[in-house]
Design an enzyme around this catalytic site. Sequence first.
Site, PDB file in Angstrom:
ATOM      1  N   LYS A   1       2.296  -3.314   7.388  1.00 26.72           N
ATOM      2  CA  LYS A   1       2.487  -3.527   5.947  1.00 26.72           C
ATOM      3  C   LYS A   1       3.932  -3.211   5.546  1.00 26.72           C
ATOM      4  CE  LYS A   1      -0.233  -4.423   3.155  1.00 26.72           C
ATOM      5  NZ  LYS A   1      -0.697  -5.745   2.623  1.00 26.72           N
TER       6      LYS A   1
ATOM      7  N   TYR B   1      -1.502  -0.228  11.232  1.00 24.26           N
ATOM      8  CA  TYR B   1      -1.733  -0.927   9.955  1.00 24.26           C
ATOM      9  C   TYR B   1      -0.561  -0.728   9.003  1.00 24.26           C
ATOM     10  CZ  TYR B   1      -3.251  -1.367   5.084  1.00 24.26           C
ATOM     11  OH  TYR B   1      -3.309  -1.673   3.736  1.00 24.26           O
TER      12      TYR B   1
ATOM     13  N   ASP C   1     -11.283  13.435  14.922  1.00 26.09           N
ATOM     14  CA  ASP C   1     -10.366  12.962  13.881  1.00 26.09           C
ATOM     15  C   ASP C   1      -9.758  11.613  14.241  1.00 26.09           C
ATOM     16  OD1 ASP C   1      -9.058  13.062  11.503  1.00 26.09           O
ATOM     17  OD2 ASP C   1      -7.862  14.857  11.951  1.00 26.09           O
TER      18      ASP C   1
ATOM     19  N   THR D   1       0.822  -1.211   0.000  1.00 24.78           N
ATOM     20  CA  THR D   1       0.000   0.000   0.000  1.00 24.78           C
ATOM     21  C   THR D   1       0.858   1.263   0.000  1.00 24.78           C
ATOM     22  OG1 THR D   1      -1.490   1.293   1.410  1.00 24.78           O
ATOM     23  CG2 THR D   1      -0.129  -0.309   2.530  1.00 24.78           C
ATOM     24  N   ASP D   2       0.291   2.333  -0.518  1.00 23.60           N
ATOM     25  CA  ASP D   2       1.018   3.620  -0.487  1.00 23.60           C
ATOM     26  C   ASP D   2       1.176   4.140   0.942  1.00 23.60           C
ATOM     27  OD1 ASP D   2      -1.625   4.383   0.014  1.00 23.60           O
ATOM     28  OD2 ASP D   2      -1.674   5.965  -1.513  1.00 23.60           O
ATOM     29  N   GLU D   3       0.375   3.585   1.891  1.00 24.82           N
ATOM     30  CA  GLU D   3       0.442   4.097   3.267  1.00 24.82           C
ATOM     31  C   GLU D   3       1.793   3.822   3.914  1.00 24.82           C
ATOM     32  OE1 GLU D   3      -2.875   3.597   5.827  1.00 24.82           O
ATOM     33  OE2 GLU D   3      -4.329   3.933   4.234  1.00 24.82           O
TER      34      GLU D   3
END
Length: 341
Positions: free
Chosen positions: A155, A151, A273, A126-128
């Site tokens: 990854k 998360y 948030d 993932t780009d995260e």
Amino acid sequence: MQRIMVTGGCGFIGSNFVRHLLATDPGLSIVNVDKLTYAGNPENLADIESDERYAFRQGDICDRDFIDGVLGDGPFDAVVHFAAESHVDRSILDSGPFVQTNIVGTQVLLDAARKHEIPRYVQVSTDEVYGSLGTEGAFTEETPLAPNSPYSASKASADMLVRGYHYTFGFPAVITRCSNNYGPFQFPEKLLPLFISNLMGDQPVPVYGKGENVRDWIHVLDHCRGIEAAMRNGKEGEVYNFGGRCELQNIELTKLLLKLLDKPESLIRYVQDRPGHDLRYAIDCSKAERELGWAPQIGFETGLGETIQWYQQHADWVARIKSGEYTRYYDQQYGDRLDRS
Ligand code: NAD
Ligand code: DAU
């Protein structure tokens, strides 16, 4: 390629990938390994269950004997690894399953794939893992990893293991990193299916913070085509970014959904948030375009319209999911925040 093993094929992207490959490559057969967690739904592949080129094996990627057994029933030409705990908010509530599945599960797969000499391994990342951008620029494959959530940390850890196996053992792996996917069969905890399904029932939608965070949206089929290109033509040891070149602030997207579904803005709830909320993601996918001959094909307007239609036509699918465990999660995640305007 003739036979591949996919993990996590009963989830959102995995099920779209399995369906896409079976529809476009008559010579290919697929074994799908999935634990069927809350996010895994065999119904996502009900239409291909009877295809003799498809086989399902329920099990946990962390179970060494099980994975060894599946790969031992080979030969396989590739392993494409989707299975993961995939939702950032859940990783904030409890990171344990993320460490287990995303890191330990990847290690188990890498060991088994090495043992059985699988010639191609695709790590769906993932780009995260790159962290957050300011208002300018885009992630390239050279951007340093700086994950900001449990998360994305899990990854990134998995990506580092894959890299380590490639450099140490010459393990034939490629890594793909994609931005936010949308499309059919996405579990309604993620922004788009959550908001679409809430609005379909005239329920409020929880926008985190001021809704200023930016995501780069790509249709799931474009992502699947990218993973396929990386599987077939990617160079061992390389990373390929995929994105839709479609940046939107969450609030812009929310207002677009309201407009398309003809719902009032009074359904927007600005809620507390997400802790550590990454401000902006944007992907530079020029390497994949140059080296894999891939490009996103589905325009956002068309893709989003079709996606909304899909959820409208599959209200039963949504309703079946939005019960039981989902209700407990929804209450824990949003509590009474949705009652406040
Ligand atoms: P998802 O949550 O919809 O599906 C995950 C699937 O993995 C489910 O079928 C689940 O049952 C299975 N699974 C989970 N733990 C397992 C285990 N221990 N053993 C076997 N199966 C297990 O996820 P998704 O959105 O389809 O994402 C798939 C992959 O793509 C993930 O690796 C994710 O990190 C990555 N990714 C997702 C996006 C996105 O926008 N959704 C973008 C980029 C990358
Ligand atoms: O970028 C790729 C990633 O995209 C994948 O790796 C993840 O698996 C996938 O879940 C997704 O992560 P995000 O956290 O970006 O997706 P999510 O749909 O949870 O949130 C999208 C944006 O919307 C984010 O800025 C948070 C915000 N949001 C989300 C939810 C669920 C809200 O404002 N309200 C919400 O209720």
